[in-house]
Design a protein around this motif. Sequence first.
Motif, short mmCIF file in Angstrom:
data_model
loop_
_atom_site.label_atom_id
_atom_site.label_comp_id
_atom_site.label_asym_id
_atom_site.label_seq_id
_atom_site.Cartn_x
_atom_site.Cartn_y
_atom_site.Cartn_z
N ALA A 93 12.87 -15.37 1.89
CA ALA A 93 13.30 -14.01 2.08
C ALA A 93 12.18 -13.20 1.92
N GLN A 94 11.28 -13.44 1.04
CA GLN A 94 10.24 -12.52 0.64
C GLN A 94 9.23 -12.51 1.71
N HIS A 95 8.87 -13.50 2.43
CA HIS A 95 7.67 -13.72 3.09
C HIS A 95 8.25 -13.62 4.94
N LEU A 137 7.30 2.71 -16.59
CA LEU A 137 7.86 2.41 -15.21
C LEU A 137 8.01 0.74 -15.32
N SER A 138 9.09 0.23 -15.06
CA SER A 138 9.55 -1.24 -15.05
C SER A 138 9.88 -1.70 -13.86
N ALA A 139 9.87 -2.91 -13.58
CA ALA A 139 10.40 -3.56 -12.26
C ALA A 139 11.90 -3.32 -12.08
N ALA A 140 12.68 -3.07 -13.29
CA ALA A 140 14.04 -3.09 -13.19
C ALA A 140 14.31 -1.43 -12.75
N HIS A 141 13.59 -0.61 -13.07
CA HIS A 141 13.58 0.71 -12.55
C HIS A 141 13.51 0.85 -11.12
N PHE A 167 3.19 -4.12 -13.89
CA PHE A 167 3.82 -5.35 -13.46
C PHE A 167 3.36 -5.69 -12.14
N ASP A 168 3.56 -6.87 -11.69
CA ASP A 168 3.27 -7.21 -10.39
C ASP A 168 4.22 -6.77 -9.55
N LEU A 169 3.51 -5.79 -8.46
CA LEU A 169 4.33 -4.90 -7.76
C LEU A 169 4.83 -5.86 -6.24
N ALA A 170 4.11 -6.71 -5.92
CA ALA A 170 4.45 -7.55 -4.47
C ALA A 170 5.89 -8.26 -4.75
N PRO A 171 6.14 -9.09 -5.56
CA PRO A 171 7.39 -9.88 -5.70
C PRO A 171 8.63 -8.78 -6.02
N VAL A 172 8.39 -7.56 -6.66
CA VAL A 172 9.12 -6.76 -6.86
C VAL A 172 9.94 -6.03 -5.42
N ASP A 188 0.85 -1.19 0.01
CA ASP A 188 -0.19 -0.19 0.17
C ASP A 188 0.93 1.13 -0.15
N ALA A 189 1.89 1.14 0.76
CA ALA A 189 2.89 2.42 0.77
C ALA A 189 3.62 2.60 -0.52
N TRP A 190 3.97 1.62 -1.28
CA TRP A 190 4.44 1.67 -2.57
C TRP A 190 3.62 2.24 -3.59
N ARG A 191 2.28 1.78 -3.55
CA ARG A 191 1.39 2.15 -4.45
C ARG A 191 1.01 3.69 -4.23
N ALA A 192 0.91 4.00 -3.11
CA ALA A 192 0.59 5.59 -2.62
C ALA A 192 1.60 6.22 -3.08
N ALA A 193 2.92 5.85 -3.04
CA ALA A 193 4.01 6.61 -3.35
C ALA A 193 4.09 6.84 -5.01
#
Length: 723
Positions: free
Chosen positions: A490-492, A440-444, A406-411, A394-399
């Motif tokens: 590491a992700q969860h 905007l891409s996952a790499a960015h 792309f799928d934001l969660a795994p990035v 949620d914080a990333w989406r708001a920012a």
Amino acid sequence: MSDFASPLLERLADLRERVAFLVEHRSATDPTATDPMRGMYLTDDAVRHLLSRSTEGASPSGRVEPDEPDGSGEPETTEEPETSETRDTPEETEPSEPPDDDRLHWLAHWLELSPLDTQILLIALAPDLDRTFESLYGYLNDDVTRRRATVALALDLCGVPTHSAAGRARFHPAARLLTRGLIEMDDPERPFLSRSLRVPDRVVAHLLGDDTPDPALLGTVRLLPFLPAEADAEDAESPEGATGTGGADGVDPLVRRLAEQLSARPLTVYLREHRDGDGLAFATVALGAAGVPALHLAPGKSTVAHRPEEDAPVERTAGERLPYRELLREARLTGRAIVVSSLPERPEELIRALAVNDVPVLLADPRPYDPQWCDRGRDPVVLDAPRQRAGDIDAWRAALGEEPEFDLAPVVAAYRLGPGGIDRASRAALDLAAFDGTELSAAHLRLAARQQSASGLERHARRIRPDVGWSDLVLPEGPLAQLRELVLRAQHRDRVLGDWRLSAGGGRGRGVVGLFAGDSGTGKTLSAEVVAGALGLDLYVVQLPSVVDKYVGETEKNLERIFTEADRTDAVLLFDEADAVFGKRSEVSSSNDRHANMESAYLLQRLESFDGIALLTTNLRSNIDDAFTRRLDLVVDFPFPDEKQRLALWWHSLAHVPCADDIDPASCAADFELAGGSIRSAVVTAAYAAAGRGDGVSTADLLAGAQREYRKAGRLVLDDASW
């Protein structure tokens, strides 16, 4: 004329009338009133006039009576001792609802200034707003060079006798006007009544509507990003740092309690961090929920640095003394709180200077609070700052302001950034995408997020920017599945170990530690790079020569620096040839054995509290102490490749190399038992031979490269003619 200046100029018009009355009163009996050199020398008549003057002075219109003690014996509710209580006279009470642009009134209201204090401030302020007051003050001071109000002149204009203890107390070093930094007294060598009063430029600018921060704070203090809470409780997001399940409205209970306290009264809080940045992130969320903006000071990152070979400290930046007085004044003028992170090694001076009861102050540091740091008998409220959570979607989406394609969660799952870090990373990612002229891409986003983790690991480790992926691994399905599980852990880890409370407790961290065991060249280091790349993190390979030290205790200190830095950095730490420091303990037969066992014991304890991601590689799994193995999340065995895997490795290494049409590495895969690292070296040797001829790589080139790898390993190779 600005809106903020209008109320001040109206007040100056009233003050001008008082000044005119006092000038008229004095000039009526002053024999030197018409002397153009008045104030430059004293005549006999002037001396006789001074001797005949009454000690009571004039009583200009609009007189403000001095405050007298009320006999209650109750101290004021301020941090500085006052010599008397302030009791406002009815005729001097400010209007109940002044205009919003009357900053002098609101400043007096916020800082609880009495009418006498407010009048003194206006008198000292007048020459900075109207130059005519300079000449008038010079006349009234009997000295044309003294063009600011003095203590005596201020009291005269307020109608307060210069011998009044209550009036003189307004200029005591512990009085409100001076402790709040609203006025300063110059000329300390002069008699008390002759000392000049000056209003700092920052206060003048604020009263005129300019809120540019004090220049003394540049490079030391910054505005903390203000993240106000959502108005709708149903949309309120769970803040970073929440360690348990949020309340009914989605807000962490500890955040809510602290926000309520900060909204009700100024509070001094000490936040003990588990990881550098936890306290700052938690303070940002709590202050946003309370609706209080803040100033951020990080003195520990800009103070004295020590060189190990010298005893004396060396200045790292100019101006070691921190502007505590200016910082408090800025907070009071703008209604902001103060957040301090990375406290200096000896924080006593900082805590004592900021321990006030009219400004909210939040201090964040990993060390436990020491009562000796504050000698005023009122310790701050001590709280444990919750850990920052990784992957706050949620914080990333708001920012970002919009949902990416792309799928934001795994990035973003691996990045433990506070609200400010997320905001900066999002802006940087959008700027990178605009620079490339693409969406905007996952790499960015990953590149921008990595840049927010400034790390000091480079002193003891070599950084690798991962440039490989899962397609670069040629492994059996078993080890490959374990590597993917390592990424999943590491992700969860925050959800499983934190929200679901599956941590073992006892101060254990939420780190992920894996061991890669296998022969040399089987892909252990490459797999570590792939894991780091899948998480979007940098890989730091620990340089063991810079860690291991012959002096007792130095190895542990070097390792502690590495673990501490890795804890606060979003990165993957790789201990290559880990058996050099994670070896088995032995029976103590000498002092060397005892110290080696102490190193192992330290590492065992440190792995328990580790909060980052660490990978160990070894060629001999049996050399690793069993106690370390128990603390590992995964042990991945890398088998020596069979013929089918060797053929796949040959083709994978040749993927980007110009080859002859009839090339066939099948014979090399069948006849030469080489690991992946050796196969790559053989292909490099073949590529150089082909480049020298200006031709593509042939099967003969591959055979020659494979033979060379056999000879390097000391293995028997048949003559070239037999091939």
